[in-house]
Design a protein around this motif. Structure first.
Motif, PDB file in Angstrom:
ATOM      1  N   ARG A  63       0.547  -1.191   0.075  1.00  0.00           N
ATOM      2  CA  ARG A  63      -0.273  -0.169  -0.086  1.00  0.00           C
ATOM      3  C   ARG A  63       0.888   1.469  -0.229  1.00  0.00           C
ATOM      4  O   ARG A  63       0.592   2.131   0.101  1.00  0.00           O
ATOM      5  N   VAL A  64       2.341   1.153  -0.217  1.00  0.00           N
ATOM      6  CA  VAL A  64       2.721   2.430   0.030  1.00  0.00           C
ATOM      7  C   VAL A  64       3.753   2.746  -1.496  1.00  0.00           C
ATOM      8  O   VAL A  64       4.140   1.787  -1.919  1.00  0.00           O
ATOM      9  N   LYS A  65       2.846   4.035  -1.609  1.00  0.00           N
ATOM     10  CA  LYS A  65       4.097   4.292  -2.916  1.00  0.00           C
ATOM     11  C   LYS A  65       4.732   4.530  -3.047  1.00  0.00           C
ATOM     12  O   LYS A  65       5.730   5.117  -3.036  1.00  0.00           O
ATOM     13  N   THR A  66       6.400   3.552  -3.656  1.00  0.00           N
ATOM     14  CA  THR A  66       7.422   4.400  -3.788  1.00  0.00           C
ATOM     15  C   THR A  66       8.158   3.454  -5.588  1.00  0.00           C
ATOM     16  O   THR A  66       6.676   2.889  -5.984  1.00  0.00           O
ATOM     17  N   ARG A  67       8.772   5.005  -6.117  1.00  0.00           N
ATOM     18  CA  ARG A  67       9.383   4.243  -7.315  1.00  0.00           C
ATOM     19  C   ARG A  67      10.193   3.299  -7.069  1.00  0.00           C
ATOM     20  O   ARG A  67      11.531   3.268  -8.579  1.00  0.00           O
ATOM     21  N   THR A  68      10.287   3.008  -6.247  1.00  0.00           N
ATOM     22  CA  THR A  68      11.888   2.508  -6.109  1.00  0.00           C
ATOM     23  C   THR A  68      11.652   0.851  -6.155  1.00  0.00           C
ATOM     24  O   THR A  68      11.399   0.687  -6.239  1.00  0.00           O
ATOM     25  N   ASN A  69      13.175   0.063  -7.749  1.00  0.00           N
ATOM     26  CA  ASN A  69      12.712  -1.152  -7.577  1.00  0.00           C
ATOM     27  C   ASN A  69      13.785  -1.800  -7.113  1.00  0.00           C
ATOM     28  O   ASN A  69      13.842  -2.909  -7.067  1.00  0.00           O
ATOM     29  N   GLY A  75      15.581  -4.273  -4.306  1.00  0.00           N
ATOM     30  CA  GLY A  75      15.294  -5.314  -3.753  1.00  0.00           C
ATOM     31  C   GLY A  75      15.427  -5.065  -1.629  1.00  0.00           C
ATOM     32  O   GLY A  75      14.363  -4.742  -1.356  1.00  0.00           O
ATOM     33  N   ARG A  76      16.287  -4.703  -2.304  1.00  0.00           N
ATOM     34  CA  ARG A  76      16.751  -4.044  -0.421  1.00  0.00           C
ATOM     35  C   ARG A  76      15.646  -3.151  -0.035  1.00  0.00           C
ATOM     36  O   ARG A  76      15.741  -3.635   1.270  1.00  0.00           O
ATOM     37  N   PHE A  77      16.000  -2.361  -0.583  1.00  0.00           N
ATOM     38  CA  PHE A  77      15.277  -1.252   0.135  1.00  0.00           C
ATOM     39  C   PHE A  77      13.789  -1.262   0.039  1.00  0.00           C
ATOM     40  O   PHE A  77      13.260  -0.905   0.816  1.00  0.00           O
ATOM     41  N   LEU A  78      13.063  -2.177  -0.797  1.00  0.00           N
ATOM     42  CA  LEU A  78      11.371  -2.530  -0.460  1.00  0.00           C
ATOM     43  C   LEU A  78      11.560  -3.159   0.587  1.00  0.00           C
ATOM     44  O   LEU A  78      10.677  -3.852   1.031  1.00  0.00           O
ATOM     45  N   GLY A  79      13.258  -4.428   1.121  1.00  0.00           N
ATOM     46  CA  GLY A  79      13.031  -4.915   1.807  1.00  0.00           C
ATOM     47  C   GLY A  79      12.594  -4.523   3.135  1.00  0.00           C
ATOM     48  O   GLY A  79      11.896  -4.825   4.365  1.00  0.00           O
ATOM     49  N   ILE A  80      13.277  -3.373   3.047  1.00  0.00           N
ATOM     50  CA  ILE A  80      13.686  -2.030   4.740  1.00  0.00           C
ATOM     51  C   ILE A  80      12.142  -1.599   4.618  1.00  0.00           C
ATOM     52  O   ILE A  80      10.677  -2.022   5.529  1.00  0.00           O
ATOM     53  N   VAL A  81      11.514  -1.748   3.079  1.00  0.00           N
ATOM     54  CA  VAL A  81       9.914  -1.250   3.251  1.00  0.00           C
ATOM     55  C   VAL A  81       8.990  -1.820   4.050  1.00  0.00           C
ATOM     56  O   VAL A  81       7.384  -1.792   4.914  1.00  0.00           O
ATOM     57  N   ARG A  82       8.668  -3.686   3.625  1.00  0.00           N
ATOM     58  CA  ARG A  82       8.282  -3.941   3.418  1.00  0.00           C
ATOM     59  C   ARG A  82       8.137  -4.151   5.168  1.00  0.00           C
ATOM     60  O   ARG A  82       6.697  -4.679   6.091  1.00  0.00           O
ATOM     61  N   GLU A  83       9.150  -4.356   6.065  1.00  0.00           N
ATOM     62  CA  GLU A  83       9.634  -4.786   7.390  1.00  0.00           C
ATOM     63  C   GLU A  83       8.829  -3.560   8.194  1.00  0.00           C
ATOM     64  O   GLU A  83       8.156  -3.658   9.613  1.00  0.00           O
ATOM     65  N   LEU A  84       9.500  -1.926   7.541  1.00  0.00           N
ATOM     66  CA  LEU A  84       8.516  -1.142   8.780  1.00  0.00           C
ATOM     67  C   LEU A  84       7.538  -1.238   8.639  1.00  0.00           C
ATOM     68  O   LEU A  84       6.199  -0.925   9.273  1.00  0.00           O
ATOM     69  N   LYS A  91      10.498  -9.289  -5.277  1.00  0.00           N
ATOM     70  CA  LYS A  91      10.340  -8.864  -6.945  1.00  0.00           C
ATOM     71  C   LYS A  91       9.664  -7.580  -6.805  1.00  0.00           C
ATOM     72  O   LYS A  91       8.902  -7.834  -6.864  1.00  0.00           O
ATOM     73  N   VAL A  92      11.077  -7.282  -7.822  1.00  0.00           N
ATOM     74  CA  VAL A  92      10.836  -6.307  -8.499  1.00  0.00           C
ATOM     75  C   VAL A  92      10.112  -6.086  -9.279  1.00  0.00           C
ATOM     76  O   VAL A  92       9.521  -5.286 -10.787  1.00  0.00           O
ATOM     77  N   SER A  93      10.179  -7.448 -10.195  1.00  0.00           N
ATOM     78  CA  SER A  93       9.592  -7.743 -11.407  1.00  0.00           C
ATOM     79  C   SER A  93       8.432  -8.004 -11.597  1.00  0.00           C
ATOM     80  O   SER A  93       8.015  -9.173 -12.492  1.00  0.00           O
ATOM     81  N   ASP A  94       6.512  -7.768 -10.435  1.00  0.00           N
ATOM     82  CA  ASP A  94       6.094  -8.263 -10.636  1.00  0.00           C
ATOM     83  C   ASP A  94       5.544  -7.858 -11.547  1.00  0.00           C
ATOM     84  O   ASP A  94       5.627  -6.850 -11.965  1.00  0.00           O
ATOM     85  N   GLN A  95       3.755  -8.494 -11.788  1.00  0.00           N
ATOM     86  CA  GLN A  95       3.217  -7.644 -13.081  1.00  0.00           C
ATOM     87  C   GLN A  95       2.527  -6.314 -12.651  1.00  0.00           C
ATOM     88  O   GLN A  95       2.803  -5.486 -13.686  1.00  0.00           O
ATOM     89  N   ASN A  96       3.033  -5.392 -11.205  1.00  0.00           N
ATOM     90  CA  ASN A  96       2.317  -3.980 -11.115  1.00  0.00           C
ATOM     91  C   ASN A  96       4.199  -3.587 -11.732  1.00  0.00           C
ATOM     92  O   ASN A  96       4.216  -2.085 -12.060  1.00  0.00           O
ATOM     93  N   LYS A  97       5.156  -4.391 -11.829  1.00  0.00           N
ATOM     94  CA  LYS A  97       6.224  -2.659 -12.049  1.00  0.00           C
ATOM     95  C   LYS A  97       6.775  -4.077 -13.564  1.00  0.00           C
ATOM     96  O   LYS A  97       7.587  -2.871 -14.145  1.00  0.00           O
TER      97      LYS A  97
END
Length: 386
Positions: free
Chosen positions: A205-211, A213-222, A296-302
């Protein structure tokens, strides 16, 4: 105007309501200071014009149980009529695990009947009931007691006018054969997944343009920590940290209180205590996550679609033409993303299934395949076979 303050009085009204074909329902609630909505008032009305045919139910009265109402909601012989029901249904699902069935949402029905996208209740009151609605009490504090006469008048109007609106829309749907269209749309509103937020999935639900995986991993935990913390204490997630602060922390990756204190966007109360400890642990967990377990940054949304812009424009013209012809809201048929997906060759979009395929989807595919063409005829757009 009758206000119900006892379980016995509520049971008596619900027993009478069970003898009618439908009951209109609305709620007033507060959510600014809590994670879950606080139910402050329930309005219900049955067909008729007598004073006792429309009531206010005060759930804040000590000792009053809403179980008679929930039993009515389970009674499938009585249609439960709402306008823009999603938030109301979320309250009942969280409070009692119950969904009103069968359900009728006049906002959805109005979109199917040609009243435009997400038409407001006030508009339907004016156009169908031929009445004016006083909205001056809309943003008052519904948790304060006693309620004012103005609040009560406003609240009861949300279910008394709804009776005529429902009857008109139901008749129109039966006449056009579109009742099943509305039923298909309402299935998502009575599915638990619509109202259940799984903390490990909250990052989506958090909107970000960053692809990264490590960044998104931290977003996921936060986001996971924020959701668990907010749910357990029944406070808004923004009181823990806002999205912009969450993204900042995922970028700066603080490892201790001192580094956390350098955040520009984090709320002051989040820089210490349980929230600060939770943030630091979430960042550490995101950094320690195995590469294979990162989002995974290569999902359908990306996935970057190869959209044919000319074809996308033609699909928009076709959608507008079909919706004007069928008198149904465009937003209900297909989104801009759906049209771009179709123009990119995708065929797994909602517009190609169910009743939407009849109105638009089938012709959209044929247009993409070069089997249909569009032509301007005066103020109209005509569709013809190639």
């Amino acid at each position: 105007m009758i206000t119900i303050t006892t379980t016995e009085a509520l049971a008596e009204f619900c027993a009478r309501a069970a003898k009618h074909p439908y009951v209109t329902v609305d709620t007033e609630f507060l959510r600014e200071r809590t994670y879950y909505s606080k139910l402050c008032l329930v309005q219900m009305a049955v067909p008729g014009k007598a004073e006792e045919d429309a009531v206010l139910v005060d759930p804040l009265v000590e000792g009053l149980s809403l179980e008679p109402m929930y039993e009515l909601f389970r009674n499938e012989d009585v249609v439960k009529v709402f306008h823009a029901a999603r938030q109301d249904l979320e309250i009942f699902f969280v409070e009692a695990g119950v969904f009103p069935k069968p359900l009728f949402d006049t906002q959805v029905a109005a979109m199917v009947c040609g009243f435009g996208d997400q038409v407001g209740y006030e508009t339907l009151v004016r156009k169908i009931a031929k009445e004016q609605l006083d909205k001056s009490s809309r943003f008052t504090d519904w948790s304060r007691r006693p309620l004012t006469d103005a609040q009560k008048t406003y609240a009861i109007g949300d279910v008394t006018h709804l009776r005529g609106i429902y009857e008109w829309l139901a008749a129109e749907l039966n006449k056009t054969g579109r009742a099943d269209w509305v039923e298909q749309e309402l299935r998502v509103l009575t599915h638990p997944d619509t109202y259940t937020i799984d903390p490990p999935e909250a990052w989506k639900r958090v909107k970000t343009r960053t692809n990264s995986g490590r960044f998104l991993g931290i977003v996921r935990e936060l986001a996971k920590f924020r959701e668990i913390y907010a749910q357990s204490r029944n406070i808004p997630r923004n009181r823990v940290m806002k999205d912009d602060a969450l993204l900042e922390l995922a970028s700066t990756k603080p490892k201790n209180i001192q580094e956390l204190g350098r955040s520009r966007l984090l709320l002051r109360e989040a820089r210490r205590g349980d929230i600060a400890e939770g943030i630091l642990k979430a960042v550490a967990d995101g950094l320690a996550c195995n590469q294979d377990a990162l989002p995974k940054v290569s999902d359908q949304n990306k996935e970057k679609l190869q959209v044919n812009p000319a074809l996308a424009d033609l699909l928009r013209v076709l959608l507008k033409a079909r919706c004007e012809q069928e008198k149904v809201a465009q937003k209900l048929i297909a989104s801009a993303a759906d049209l771009d997906a179709l123009a990119a060759g995708k065929r797994n979009v909602q517009a190609l299934s169910g009743w939407r395929a009849e109105v638009f989807g089938d012709d959209a595919v044929r247009l993409c395949e070069g089997k249909l063409a569009l032509a301007a005829k005066g103020q109209r757009v005509e569709v013809f076979e190639v």
